[in-house]
Scaffold this motif. Structure first.
Motif, PDB file in Angstrom:
ATOM      1  N   THR A 210      11.873  -8.430 -25.845  1.00 27.56           N
ATOM      2  CA  THR A 210      10.682  -7.632 -26.120  1.00 27.56           C
ATOM      3  C   THR A 210       9.784  -8.480 -27.007  1.00 27.56           C
ATOM      4  O   THR A 210      10.106  -9.620 -27.324  1.00 27.56           O
ATOM      5  N   LEU A 211       8.657  -7.919 -27.392  1.00 27.67           N
ATOM      6  CA  LEU A 211       7.722  -8.633 -28.259  1.00 27.67           C
ATOM      7  C   LEU A 211       7.987  -8.255 -29.705  1.00 27.67           C
ATOM      8  O   LEU A 211       8.393  -7.137 -29.996  1.00 27.67           O
ATOM      9  N   ASP A 212       7.722  -9.185 -30.618  1.00 28.46           N
ATOM     10  CA  ASP A 212       7.924  -8.857 -32.028  1.00 28.46           C
ATOM     11  C   ASP A 212       6.724  -8.122 -32.609  1.00 28.46           C
ATOM     12  O   ASP A 212       6.848  -7.430 -33.605  1.00 28.46           O
ATOM     13  N   ARG A 213       5.545  -8.259 -31.990  1.00 28.68           N
ATOM     14  CA  ARG A 213       4.336  -7.556 -32.470  1.00 28.68           C
ATOM     15  C   ARG A 213       3.296  -7.549 -31.354  1.00 28.68           C
ATOM     16  O   ARG A 213       3.451  -8.215 -30.339  1.00 28.68           O
ATOM     17  N   THR A 214       2.218  -6.825 -31.567  1.00 29.44           N
ATOM     18  CA  THR A 214       1.137  -6.754 -30.584  1.00 29.44           C
ATOM     19  C   THR A 214       0.423  -8.097 -30.497  1.00 29.44           C
ATOM     20  O   THR A 214       0.146  -8.732 -31.511  1.00 29.44           O
ATOM     21  N   THR A 215       0.156  -8.512 -29.260  1.00 28.68           N
ATOM     22  CA  THR A 215      -0.499  -9.785 -28.986  1.00 28.68           C
ATOM     23  C   THR A 215      -1.673  -9.529 -28.056  1.00 28.68           C
ATOM     24  O   THR A 215      -1.608  -8.633 -27.208  1.00 28.68           O
ATOM     25  N   SER A 216      -2.741 -10.308 -28.213  1.00 32.46           N
ATOM     26  CA  SER A 216      -3.896 -10.141 -27.331  1.00 32.46           C
ATOM     27  C   SER A 216      -4.387 -11.488 -26.814  1.00 32.46           C
ATOM     28  O   SER A 216      -4.112 -12.540 -27.408  1.00 32.46           O
ATOM     29  N   LEU A 217      -5.097 -11.432 -25.709  1.00 33.74           N
ATOM     30  CA  LEU A 217      -5.678 -12.624 -25.115  1.00 33.74           C
ATOM     31  C   LEU A 217      -6.925 -12.207 -24.352  1.00 33.74           C
ATOM     32  O   LEU A 217      -6.935 -11.161 -23.700  1.00 33.74           O
ATOM     33  N   GLU A 218      -7.973 -13.016 -24.444  1.00 39.30           N
ATOM     34  CA  GLU A 218      -9.221 -12.737 -23.730  1.00 39.30           C
ATOM     35  C   GLU A 218      -9.562 -13.922 -22.856  1.00 39.30           C
ATOM     36  O   GLU A 218      -9.385 -15.070 -23.246  1.00 39.30           O
ATOM     37  N   GLN A 219     -10.046 -13.630 -21.652  1.00 35.13           N
ATOM     38  CA  GLN A 219     -10.547 -14.691 -20.787  1.00 35.13           C
ATOM     39  C   GLN A 219     -11.640 -14.142 -19.879  1.00 35.13           C
ATOM     40  O   GLN A 219     -11.707 -12.942 -19.628  1.00 35.13           O
ATOM     41  N   VAL A 220     -12.510 -15.054 -19.418  1.00 36.26           N
ATOM     42  CA  VAL A 220     -13.592 -14.703 -18.507  1.00 36.26           C
ATOM     43  C   VAL A 220     -13.273 -15.339 -17.163  1.00 36.26           C
ATOM     44  O   VAL A 220     -13.007 -16.545 -17.080  1.00 36.26           O
ATOM     45  N   ILE A 221     -13.287 -14.498 -16.120  1.00 31.99           N
ATOM     46  CA  ILE A 221     -13.011 -14.959 -14.769  1.00 31.99           C
ATOM     47  C   ILE A 221     -14.173 -14.521 -13.893  1.00 31.99           C
ATOM     48  O   ILE A 221     -14.415 -13.319 -13.733  1.00 31.99           O
ATOM     49  N   LYS A 222     -14.918 -15.488 -13.379  1.00 33.79           N
ATOM     50  CA  LYS A 222     -16.094 -15.231 -12.528  1.00 33.79           C
ATOM     51  C   LYS A 222     -16.995 -14.158 -13.138  1.00 33.79           C
ATOM     52  O   LYS A 222     -17.316 -13.158 -12.507  1.00 33.79           O
ATOM     53  N   LYS A 223     -17.354 -14.372 -14.384  1.00 35.88           N
ATOM     54  CA  LYS A 223     -18.285 -13.530 -15.149  1.00 35.88           C
ATOM     55  C   LYS A 223     -17.718 -12.180 -15.583  1.00 35.88           C
ATOM     56  O   LYS A 223     -18.360 -11.447 -16.312  1.00 35.88           O
ATOM     57  N   SER A 224     -16.511 -11.806 -15.136  1.00 34.15           N
ATOM     58  CA  SER A 224     -15.874 -10.583 -15.622  1.00 34.15           C
ATOM     59  C   SER A 224     -15.043 -10.938 -16.849  1.00 34.15           C
ATOM     60  O   SER A 224     -14.360 -11.963 -16.878  1.00 34.15           O
TER      61      SER A 224
END
Length: 195
Positions: free
Chosen positions: A3-17
């Protein structure tokens, strides 16, 4: 399983979305629902999600074509053998249609990239043990328990004749730990394990 030890986030842009993935550990179905509600953005076009707790899992495409978002997110968690986890991938539409294959790649890829950034912890099944030891043996028993990987001392209660220790023992090694405590106290310890 992990499982995960804490909340993780990631952001990316794919074809302007714009895609943002948030993944975190959850203890039960209600916690998973609460996680999804807390991390969904009502102003986004789509809040697609998946969660798994043991054999129970759910996922949602939230308006995307069927099978293009929720299932790829769940598959990203399953590839890493994750359990007790929820993940939300939020999309803000950028004006370029991705097609079914592109959506599967975007949602599954964003979820997988987020999970690769996370710190994973192994899930170890434990049993709760209640151990009563006379004062003369208490320091030795505490030291031995503290030296065993995966043992968590939860509580100590002192009485007139000794100490009652409540501890979580790794399920796989619990019988060996019980035998060790019995041996080092020459049978003076009283141990009960909850099934």
């Amino acid at each position: 399983m992990f499982t995960l030890d804490r909340t993780t986030s990631l952001e990316q842009v794919i074809k302007k979305s714009r895609f943002i993935a948030l993944a975190g550990p959850v203890a039960n179905e209600q916690a998973a629902k609460d996680f999804i509600a807390a991390h969904s953005d009502p102003h986004a076009n789509h809040n697609c999600w998946a969660w798994r707790i043991g054999q129970i899992y759910r996922f949602s495409d939230d308006g995307e074509p069927s099978g293009t978002a929720g299932k790829p997110i769940l598959q990203a968690t399953d590839r890493l053998q994750l359990d007790s986890i929820a993940i939300v991938v939020t999309r803000w539409f950028g004006g370029v249609l991705l097609g079914s294959g592109g959506l599967v790649w975007a949602y599954g890829g964003t979820a997988a990239a987020c999970l690769r950034e996370a710190t994973l912890v192994q899930i170890v099944a434990v049993q709760e043990a209640t151990i009563f030891v006379p004062f003369s043996d208490s320091a030795l028993v505490r030291a031995r328990l503290a030296s065993i990987a995966g043992v968590h001392l939860r509580h100590e209660n002192f009485t007139e004749t000794g100490v009652t220790i409540t501890a979580d023992l790794p399920e796989a090694t619990a019988p060996h730990i019980v035998r060790m405590i019995t041996d080092v106290t020459s049978g003076r310890a009283s141990i009960s394990i909850k099934p």
